[in-house]
Design a protein around this motif. Structure first.
Motif, PDB file in Angstrom:
ATOM      1  N   HIS A   6       0.836  -1.206   0.000  1.00 14.82           N
ATOM      2  CA  HIS A   6       0.000   0.000   0.000  1.00 14.82           C
ATOM      3  C   HIS A   6       0.869   1.253   0.000  1.00 14.82           C
ATOM      4  O   HIS A   6       0.574   2.229  -0.682  1.00 14.82           O
ATOM      5  CB  HIS A   6      -0.890   0.037   1.248  1.00 14.82           C
ATOM      6  CG  HIS A   6      -2.090  -0.840   1.160  1.00 14.82           C
ATOM      7  ND1 HIS A   6      -3.133  -0.573   0.319  1.00 14.82           N
ATOM      8  CD2 HIS A   6      -2.421  -1.979   1.809  1.00 14.82           C
ATOM      9  CE1 HIS A   6      -4.067  -1.508   0.455  1.00 14.82           C
ATOM     10  NE2 HIS A   6      -3.656  -2.373   1.356  1.00 14.82           N
ATOM     11  N   LEU A   7       1.909   1.211   0.812  1.00 17.78           N
ATOM     12  CA  LEU A   7       2.664   2.440   1.067  1.00 17.78           C
ATOM     13  C   LEU A   7       3.623   2.798  -0.063  1.00 17.78           C
ATOM     14  O   LEU A   7       3.885   3.970  -0.300  1.00 17.78           O
ATOM     15  CB  LEU A   7       3.444   2.302   2.382  1.00 17.78           C
ATOM     16  CG  LEU A   7       2.559   2.164   3.624  1.00 17.78           C
ATOM     17  CD1 LEU A   7       3.403   1.849   4.835  1.00 17.78           C
ATOM     18  CD2 LEU A   7       1.744   3.424   3.855  1.00 17.78           C
ATOM     19  N   SER A   8       4.149   1.789  -0.742  1.00 20.16           N
ATOM     20  CA  SER A   8       5.129   2.111  -1.776  1.00 20.16           C
ATOM     21  C   SER A   8       4.434   2.570  -3.059  1.00 20.16           C
ATOM     22  O   SER A   8       5.041   3.179  -3.924  1.00 20.16           O
ATOM     23  CB  SER A   8       6.032   0.916  -2.045  1.00 20.16           C
ATOM     24  OG  SER A   8       5.234  -0.206  -2.321  1.00 20.16           O
ATOM     25  N   VAL A  83       2.772   8.252   6.089  1.00 20.88           N
ATOM     26  CA  VAL A  83       2.357   8.080   4.690  1.00 20.88           C
ATOM     27  C   VAL A  83       0.860   7.774   4.617  1.00 20.88           C
ATOM     28  O   VAL A  83       0.162   8.272   3.742  1.00 20.88           O
ATOM     29  CB  VAL A  83       3.189   6.983   4.007  1.00 20.88           C
ATOM     30  CG1 VAL A  83       2.686   6.723   2.588  1.00 20.88           C
ATOM     31  CG2 VAL A  83       4.661   7.376   3.968  1.00 20.88           C
ATOM     32  N   LEU A  84       0.354   6.989   5.562  1.00 21.11           N
ATOM     33  CA  LEU A  84      -1.089   6.721   5.595  1.00 21.11           C
ATOM     34  C   LEU A  84      -1.872   8.016   5.760  1.00 21.11           C
ATOM     35  O   LEU A  84      -2.935   8.193   5.173  1.00 21.11           O
ATOM     36  CB  LEU A  84      -1.421   5.753   6.737  1.00 21.11           C
ATOM     37  CG  LEU A  84      -0.992   4.294   6.569  1.00 21.11           C
ATOM     38  CD1 LEU A  84      -1.221   3.524   7.862  1.00 21.11           C
ATOM     39  CD2 LEU A  84      -1.747   3.636   5.423  1.00 21.11           C
ATOM     40  N   VAL A  85      -1.327   8.928   6.574  1.00 18.83           N
ATOM     41  CA  VAL A  85      -1.971  10.229   6.741  1.00 18.83           C
ATOM     42  C   VAL A  85      -1.915  11.005   5.428  1.00 18.83           C
ATOM     43  O   VAL A  85      -2.901  11.575   4.970  1.00 18.83           O
ATOM     44  CB  VAL A  85      -1.294  11.042   7.863  1.00 18.83           C
ATOM     45  CG1 VAL A  85      -1.891  12.444   7.943  1.00 18.83           C
ATOM     46  CG2 VAL A  85      -1.430  10.341   9.203  1.00 18.83           C
ATOM     47  N   LEU A 313       0.330  15.358  -5.239  1.00 12.92           N
ATOM     48  CA  LEU A 313      -0.087  15.951  -3.966  1.00 12.92           C
ATOM     49  C   LEU A 313       0.468  15.146  -2.800  1.00 12.92           C
ATOM     50  O   LEU A 313       0.687  15.663  -1.713  1.00 12.92           O
ATOM     51  CB  LEU A 313      -1.616  15.969  -3.855  1.00 12.92           C
ATOM     52  CG  LEU A 313      -2.386  16.938  -4.734  1.00 12.92           C
ATOM     53  CD1 LEU A 313      -3.878  16.781  -4.474  1.00 12.92           C
ATOM     54  CD2 LEU A 313      -1.953  18.375  -4.464  1.00 12.92           C
ATOM     55  N   VAL A 314       0.647  13.846  -3.018  1.00  7.85           N
ATOM     56  CA  VAL A 314       1.060  12.956  -1.933  1.00  7.85           C
ATOM     57  C   VAL A 314       2.557  12.670  -1.963  1.00  7.85           C
ATOM     58  O   VAL A 314       3.233  12.739  -0.941  1.00  7.85           O
ATOM     59  CB  VAL A 314       0.247  11.640  -1.989  1.00  7.85           C
ATOM     60  CG1 VAL A 314       0.824  10.602  -1.053  1.00  7.85           C
ATOM     61  CG2 VAL A 314      -1.202  11.929  -1.643  1.00  7.85           C
ATOM     62  N   VAL A 315       3.088  12.389  -3.151  1.00 10.04           N
ATOM     63  CA  VAL A 315       4.492  11.950  -3.195  1.00 10.04           C
ATOM     64  C   VAL A 315       5.472  13.087  -2.916  1.00 10.04           C
ATOM     65  O   VAL A 315       6.653  12.836  -2.717  1.00 10.04           O
ATOM     66  CB  VAL A 315       4.869  11.270  -4.532  1.00 10.04           C
ATOM     67  CG1 VAL A 315       4.008  10.050  -4.772  1.00 10.04           C
ATOM     68  CG2 VAL A 315       4.761  12.244  -5.702  1.00 10.04           C
ATOM     69  N   THR A 316       4.990  14.323  -2.873  1.00  7.12           N
ATOM     70  CA  THR A 316       5.890  15.439  -2.576  1.00  7.12           C
ATOM     71  C   THR A 316       5.894  15.778  -1.095  1.00  7.12           C
ATOM     72  O   THR A 316       6.570  16.699  -0.666  1.00  7.12           O
ATOM     73  CB  THR A 316       5.478  16.692  -3.369  1.00  7.12           C
ATOM     74  OG1 THR A 316       4.103  16.950  -3.089  1.00  7.12           O
ATOM     75  CG2 THR A 316       5.664  16.482  -4.850  1.00  7.12           C
ATOM     76  N   LEU A 317       5.123  15.016  -0.297  1.00  5.11           N
ATOM     77  CA  LEU A 317       5.048  15.305   1.142  1.00  5.11           C
ATOM     78  C   LEU A 317       6.198  14.613   1.883  1.00  5.11           C
ATOM     79  O   LEU A 317       6.729  13.608   1.428  1.00  5.11           O
ATOM     80  CB  LEU A 317       3.690  14.854   1.686  1.00  5.11           C
ATOM     81  CG  LEU A 317       2.500  15.640   1.103  1.00  5.11           C
ATOM     82  CD1 LEU A 317       1.188  15.035   1.567  1.00  5.11           C
ATOM     83  CD2 LEU A 317       2.559  17.116   1.496  1.00  5.11           C
ATOM     84  N   ASN A 324      10.471   6.702   0.954  1.00  8.72           N
ATOM     85  CA  ASN A 324      11.072   6.229  -0.277  1.00  8.72           C
ATOM     86  C   ASN A 324      12.580   6.247  -0.242  1.00  8.72           C
ATOM     87  O   ASN A 324      13.242   5.431  -0.888  1.00  8.72           O
ATOM     88  CB  ASN A 324      10.564   7.059  -1.441  1.00  8.72           C
ATOM     89  CG  ASN A 324       9.613   6.245  -2.268  1.00  8.72           C
ATOM     90  OD1 ASN A 324      10.041   5.565  -3.186  1.00  8.72           O
ATOM     91  ND2 ASN A 324       8.348   6.260  -1.877  1.00  8.72           N
ATOM     92  N   ALA A 325      13.113   7.201   0.508  1.00 12.01           N
ATOM     93  CA  ALA A 325      14.562   7.272   0.621  1.00 12.01           C
ATOM     94  C   ALA A 325      15.060   6.227   1.623  1.00 12.01           C
ATOM     95  O   ALA A 325      16.243   5.906   1.667  1.00 12.01           O
ATOM     96  CB  ALA A 325      14.980   8.661   1.066  1.00 12.01           C
ATOM     97  N   GLY A 326      14.154   5.721   2.442  1.00 10.26           N
ATOM     98  CA  GLY A 326      14.525   4.721   3.421  1.00 10.26           C
ATOM     99  C   GLY A 326      15.179   5.292   4.668  1.00 10.26           C
ATOM    100  O   GLY A 326      15.731   4.559   5.483  1.00 10.26           O
TER     101      GLY A 326
END
Ligand SMILES: [Zn+2]
Ligand SMILES: [Zn+2]
Lengths: 347, 168
Positions: A6-8, A83-85, A313-317, A324-326
């Protein structure tokens, strides 16, 4: 499905860019608050009872079918919760105090259930565009199925009982997320808000409270939950939303006919920066993405498509970038990674 | 002044509970957004919640505040007046006299007309009988006697069931 899957994945069902009035309405959310008879509300639950309730609800979720999974937030990393938020699947409050709390998700992420948030269950359905009827039907179906397994606290007079009396009755909150750049740009938005508040409609900027909306994104939702039926509440919100949508379209039309060059210039510059920037702050990104979205919806730009804009909107948060960077990123690294995501996606 | 950049005016005030300790942040919008303190608000019922809390404050001369805590969860009314949140479903009954005017003011109504649990059908069934009777009258009016007979059977069956349950 695992939570990592879900998260990735940046995509969530609400980001599809489809549905009615999707040129203005980004997404629709319907939630039903429910509590179990015989338990105090979550804030007053003893730990052993909170655990028992979480177990009981998790078992009941099986009735919803194989595409649903329950995740216990106590076992989830804080960055993952964030990320869920950011994907609008849980509230920031739910992510903060994670013990004895859970989230049930279906595979498309159209449905989610927060367990032990302010109420025992917050059943939510998210749809792209203005999809109030679909979302309400989905939430009611899930609620009905769960109601066969769980004994919801219900009072003949007051309806479904909630921790806060502002949710009592139907427990229903219908919210739509609107992109209103033209109403904002022409200074008409405050007038619209005053009118909406008089109608008992709450207005919020997308992120945060009492602040200017980020990226010209606003949420409007019903305040009253007791008295009218679910269908009446939903119909009222749809009616109001359609009026706002018409006003926004009208304002966009005026901007294009009367200030075409200025708007084309603004949109083109925004696109140029996003296409070529190497370091970008969240604030600048939100602002420019709004301009680009206006450009796409007004036919001044032919890309990126809506779904890409919604994902951005989401991946820039921060949470998404860090995950993603771990690892937790420094300010400059974050700006760089954000710029990279955007460059790849607006091309 | 913003704690982070120490330059712009702090307009965002975030409080966060970390391990039982409340931490407060005062930030400008730009810094708050950068830190991700701007969140999608999942529950915009806040305005009402604030109104509720202000209304719940005990006022002299109004309905006296009950001294006795809720027998089910042990929460007292003063706690509710502070937080705006109740302790358990039973609180609605226990604090009925105080809550009713409050709910009326905030919600505009105290009567739920929406959905109900499928399992708690019993008290609703007198309504069901009323509805069927109306249908029956219409069917007779239309001279749809087959339909009327079927409706009559359903009404009898329902009434018998209600009698068994001790309802009128
Ligand atoms: Zn600052
Ligand atoms: Zn109680």
């Amino acid at each position: 499905m695992t939570l990592a899957e879900h998260l990735s994945r940046p995509f969530s069902h609400w980001m599809a860019g489809e549905g009615a009035d999707a040129d203005v309405v980004v997404s629709t959310r319907v939630r039903l608050a429910r509590n179990l008879r015989g338990y105090p509300f979550p804030e007053y639950l003893r730990e052993d009872m909170a655990q028992r309730l979480l177990d009981q609800v998790s078992a009941a979720v099986e009735v919803l079918g194989a595409e649903w999974d329950v995740y216990r937030l106590g076992e989830v990393d804080p960055v993952d919760c964030r990320v869920l938020v950011e994907k609008h699947l849980i509230s920031p409050q739910h992510a903060q105090e994670r013990r004895f709390r859970g989230i049930a998700l279906n595979s498309s992420e159209s449905g989610s259930i927060m367990i032990n948030e302010e109420d025992h269950l917050r059943i939510q359905v998210l749809e792209p565009g203005l999809g109030v009827d679909t979302a309400l039907a989905g939430a009611s179906a899930a609620e009905g199925a769960l109601g066969g397994r769980l004994d919801f606290a219900f009072d003949e007079e007051k309806g479904y009982l909630s921790a806060c009396p502002t949710n009592v009755g139907t427990g229903l909150r219908v919210s739509v997320m609107l992109h209103l750049p033209a109403l904002t740009l022409t200074g008409q938005a405050p007038r619209v808000w005053v009118a909406l508040r008089k109608l008992g409609i709450a207005v919020r900027g997308l992120y945060g409270e009492g602040t200017d909306a980020a990226g010209d994104l606003f949420q409007i939702s019903n305040q009253i939950t007791l008295g009218p039926s679910e269908a009446e509440i939903a119909a009222g919100l749809v009616q109001v939303t359609r009026q706002v949508v018409e006003q926004e379209r009208h304002a966009r039309g005026l901007l294009i006919t009367e200030s075409r060059q200025e708007i084309a210039d603004r949109v083109g510059r925004a696109y140029g920066v996003l296409r070529h920037a190497h370091l970008i702050s969240a604030e600048e990104a939100m602002r420019l993405l709004s301009d680009v979205r206006l450009g796409v919806e007004s036919g001044l730009l032919d890309r990126p498509e809506r779904q890409k804009l919604n994902e951005l909107l989401v991946v820039t948060l921060p949470g998404y970038l860090d995950r993603n960077a771990g690892r937790p990123l420094g300010r400059k690294e974050r700006w760089a990674l954000r710029a990279q995501w955007i460059r790849e996606r607006v091309a | 002044m913003c704690q982070e950049c120490k330059r712009r005016t702090a307009t965002v005030h975030v409080s966060r509970v970390v391990n039982g300790q409340t931490e407060e942040f005062h930030l400008c919008e730009a810094c708050a957004r950068e830190r991700g303190d701007f969140f999608f608000v999942l529950d915009p019922g806040m305005a009402l919640q604030e109104l509720l809390s202000s209304l719940a404050q005990p006022v002299q001369g109004s309905v006296p505040v009950p001294e006795r805590a809720c027998p089910e969860c042990g929460m007292d009314y003063r706690t509710f007046a502070k937080t705006g949140r109740l302790g358990c479903p039973e609180c609605y009954r226990h604090f009925h006299d105080q809550l009713d005017p409050l709910i009326r003011q905030v919600q505009g109504s105290v009567r739920h007309t929406g959905a109900r649990p499928a399992r708690a059908l019993t008290p609703a069934e007198p309504d069901e009988v009323t509805r069927l009777r109306a249908q029956l009258a219409q069917a007779v009016e239309r001279e749809a006697y087959e339909e009327a007979a079927a409706l009559r059977d359903r009404i009898r069956a329902l009434e018998k069931e209600l009698e068994r349950e001790g309802l009128p």
